[in-house]
Design a protein around this motif. Structure first.
Motif, PDB file in Angstrom:
ATOM      1  N   ASP A  43       0.572  -1.808   0.361  1.00 40.67           N
ATOM      2  CA  ASP A  43       0.116  -0.014   0.403  1.00 40.67           C
ATOM      3  C   ASP A  43       0.945   1.202  -0.110  1.00 40.67           C
ATOM      4  N   GLU A  44       2.328   0.757   0.669  1.00 38.68           N
ATOM      5  CA  GLU A  44       2.956   1.890   0.557  1.00 38.68           C
ATOM      6  C   GLU A  44       3.677   2.375  -0.524  1.00 38.68           C
ATOM      7  N   ASP A  45       4.268   3.192  -1.398  1.00 42.66           N
ATOM      8  CA  ASP A  45       5.902   3.040  -2.259  1.00 42.66           C
ATOM      9  C   ASP A  45       6.664   2.390  -2.044  1.00 42.66           C
ATOM     10  N   ALA A  46       7.488   1.664  -2.671  1.00 45.95           N
ATOM     11  CA  ALA A  46       8.834   0.705  -1.972  1.00 45.95           C
ATOM     12  C   ALA A  46      10.130   2.227  -2.944  1.00 45.95           C
ATOM     13  N   ARG A  47      10.826   1.671  -2.273  1.00 44.85           N
ATOM     14  CA  ARG A  47      12.593   2.054  -2.189  1.00 44.85           C
ATOM     15  C   ARG A  47      13.280   1.141  -2.381  1.00 44.85           C
ATOM     16  N   ILE A  48      14.304   1.961  -3.290  1.00 45.64           N
ATOM     17  CA  ILE A  48      15.201   0.601  -3.864  1.00 45.64           C
ATOM     18  C   ILE A  48      16.208   0.868  -4.070  1.00 45.64           C
ATOM     19  N   LEU A  49      17.299   0.544  -3.502  1.00 45.58           N
ATOM     20  CA  LEU A  49      18.607   0.806  -4.006  1.00 45.58           C
ATOM     21  C   LEU A  49      19.419  -0.801  -5.395  1.00 45.58           C
ATOM     22  N   VAL A  50      19.280   0.042  -6.391  1.00 41.37           N
ATOM     23  CA  VAL A  50      19.915  -1.394  -7.512  1.00 41.37           C
ATOM     24  C   VAL A  50      21.115  -0.317  -7.878  1.00 41.37           C
ATOM     25  N   VAL A  51      22.309  -1.971  -7.990  1.00 40.41           N
ATOM     26  CA  VAL A  51      23.136  -1.426  -9.024  1.00 40.41           C
ATOM     27  C   VAL A  51      24.059  -1.967  -9.997  1.00 40.41           C
ATOM     28  N   CYS A  52      24.152  -1.877 -11.377  1.00 39.65           N
ATOM     29  CA  CYS A  52      23.949  -2.658 -12.208  1.00 39.65           C
ATOM     30  C   CYS A  52      25.482  -2.861 -12.352  1.00 39.65           C
ATOM     31  N   THR A  53      26.438  -3.699 -13.151  1.00 34.89           N
ATOM     32  CA  THR A  53      27.133  -3.085 -13.283  1.00 34.89           C
ATOM     33  C   THR A  53      27.793  -2.658 -15.232  1.00 34.89           C
ATOM     34  N   ALA A  54      28.324  -2.271 -15.345  1.00 29.73           N
ATOM     35  CA  ALA A  54      28.456  -1.570 -16.708  1.00 29.73           C
ATOM     36  C   ALA A  54      28.553  -2.773 -17.434  1.00 29.73           C
TER      37      ALA A  54
END
Length: 94
Positions: free
Chosen positions: A83-94
């Motif tokens: 019911d609430e927005d979610a906060r995420i940390l995403v790390v991608c390799t190049a």
């Protein structure tokens, strides 16, 4: 349905691309196809709950503090699962 903030945009030639994201709650999403790109991807849920859809696998539900790591060439999508927005940390390799 989502907003990403690139972290450290002033750093050139990064081997990793860190991003903070906000996934909007309660929105129904329809995509014609999964997202795919070269590299690997790490996601951790900072707040809320997220469902990660990986092509060819059952969806994975993650809660705050949970994380997932996968090959970014596999089709993938993220969606808020609550019911609430979610906060995420995403790390991608190049």
């Amino acid at each position: 349905h989502y907003v990403y903030e690139m972290l450290f945009p002033e750093v050139w030639n990064k081997s990793m691309r860190p991003m903070m994201g906000t996934l909007k709650a309660g929105e129904l999403h329809e995509f014609e196809e999964f997202v795919r790109h070269p590299g690997q991807e790490f996601l951790t849920v900072m707040e809320g709950a997220v469902t990660v859809h990986l092509e060819g696998r059952e969806p994975v539900r993650l809660e705050a503090g949970d994380s997932i790591y996968f090959d970014s060439a596999r089709g993938h999508l993220y969606a808020s699962n609550g019911d609430e927005d979610a906060r995420i940390l995403v790390v991608c390799t190049a």
